[in-house]
Design an enzyme around this catalytic site. Structure first.
Site, mmCIF file in Angstrom:
data_model
loop_
_atom_site.group_PDB
_atom_site.id
_atom_site.type_symbol
_atom_site.label_atom_id
_atom_site.label_comp_id
_atom_site.label_asym_id
_atom_site.label_seq_id
_atom_site.Cartn_x
_atom_site.Cartn_y
_atom_site.Cartn_z
ATOM 1 N N CYS A 1 5.089 -17.572 -0.976
ATOM 2 C CA CYS A 1 4.467 -16.447 -1.668
ATOM 3 C C CYS A 1 3.527 -15.807 -0.664
ATOM 4 O O CYS A 1 2.512 -16.393 -0.287
ATOM 5 C CB CYS A 1 3.697 -16.914 -2.902
ATOM 6 S SG CYS A 1 2.832 -15.574 -3.763
ATOM 7 N N GLU B 1 8.974 -10.949 -3.098
ATOM 8 C CA GLU B 1 9.767 -11.777 -2.187
ATOM 9 C C GLU B 1 10.736 -10.856 -1.458
ATOM 10 O O GLU B 1 11.084 -9.781 -1.960
ATOM 11 C CB GLU B 1 10.529 -12.877 -2.924
ATOM 12 C CG GLU B 1 9.664 -13.974 -3.516
ATOM 13 C CD GLU B 1 8.962 -14.847 -2.484
ATOM 14 O OE1 GLU B 1 9.166 -14.614 -1.259
ATOM 15 O OE2 GLU B 1 8.205 -15.743 -2.877
#
Length: 221
Positions: free
Chosen positions: A2, A103
């Protein structure tokens, strides 16, 4: 992993979700990046508080703060083994509020960013741990990292990892200093059972200086 996320929510909604005093100043952020100050919730001596932490964990034993630039995420699978995270996981856990996260998918013509956010637009909480580090000049830096786990069925087509997301009914368990570590470890290993929607967004998110609602607008591929 992340590496970027968002937090765009009213102070009242944040206060209601985490049972903390509402912040006086909470500006929408659409491109939160490592080394920046982030909002976190923690519990100390039975008191839950909203704090600002540096994203990128600096272990108490570190010689300088630069190590934090590499410790923005902690793999759940090894959280009980790695010296950088082990003690913090056992004693200093926190929740990191978020509206969604990004992402990147590797494609023939480069990396395409995707935005993931709850299907019901609910506020979510990443599982985090925090530390205190005393700088040579005597100043105290408090920092954090976000735990990651195997991607669920929504994230997996884009990336094999995703942040650990703590369900609201487990907030107290996660924050309580003496909660069962093995229970928390199992929570971190399971792909988060949360309904997410996903769509491609502008590559403008690649530049940290860009921070506006435009970044989370759907883009055609």
């Amino acid at each position: 992993m992340c590496g970027r996320y968002t937090l765009a929510v009213s102070p009242g909604k944040l206060s209601d979700r985490f049972a903390v005093e509402p912040p006086f100043d909470l500006k929408p952020r659409y491109n939160i990046a490592p080394t920046q100050a982030v909002v976190a919730v923690r519990e100390i001596d039975g008191h839950r508080e909203l704090v600002s932490l540096r994203w990128g964990l600096i272990p108490a034993w570190a010689k300088d703060a630069s190590i934090g630039n590499r410790l923005i995420n902690a793999r759940s699978e090894t959280i009980l083994e790695k010296p950088s995270f082990r003690t913090a996981f056992q004693r200093r856990r926190c929740l990191i509020p978020a509206s969604g996260f990004y992402e990147w998918q590797t494609l023939p013509d480069g990396k395409q960013p995707f935005y993931f956010t709850p299907s019901d637009d609910a506020l979510i909480a990443f599982a985090g741990v925090w530390e205190q580090w005393r700088a040579p000049d005597g100043s105290l830096i408090e920092s954090c990292t976000i735990l990651t786990t195997k991607a669920n069925e929504v994230v997996a087509p884009i990336h094999d990892r995703m942040p650990v997301i703590v369900p609201p009914d487990l907030d107290a368990v996660w924050l309580y200093p003496t909660s069962d570590i093995q229970q928390l470890y199992k929570l971190c290993l399971a792909p988060p059972p949360i309904a997410l929607r996903c769509y491609p967004v502008s590559k403008a998110v690649n530049q940290v200086r860009n921070d506006s609602e435009v970044l989370i607008q759907p883009q055609a591929q």
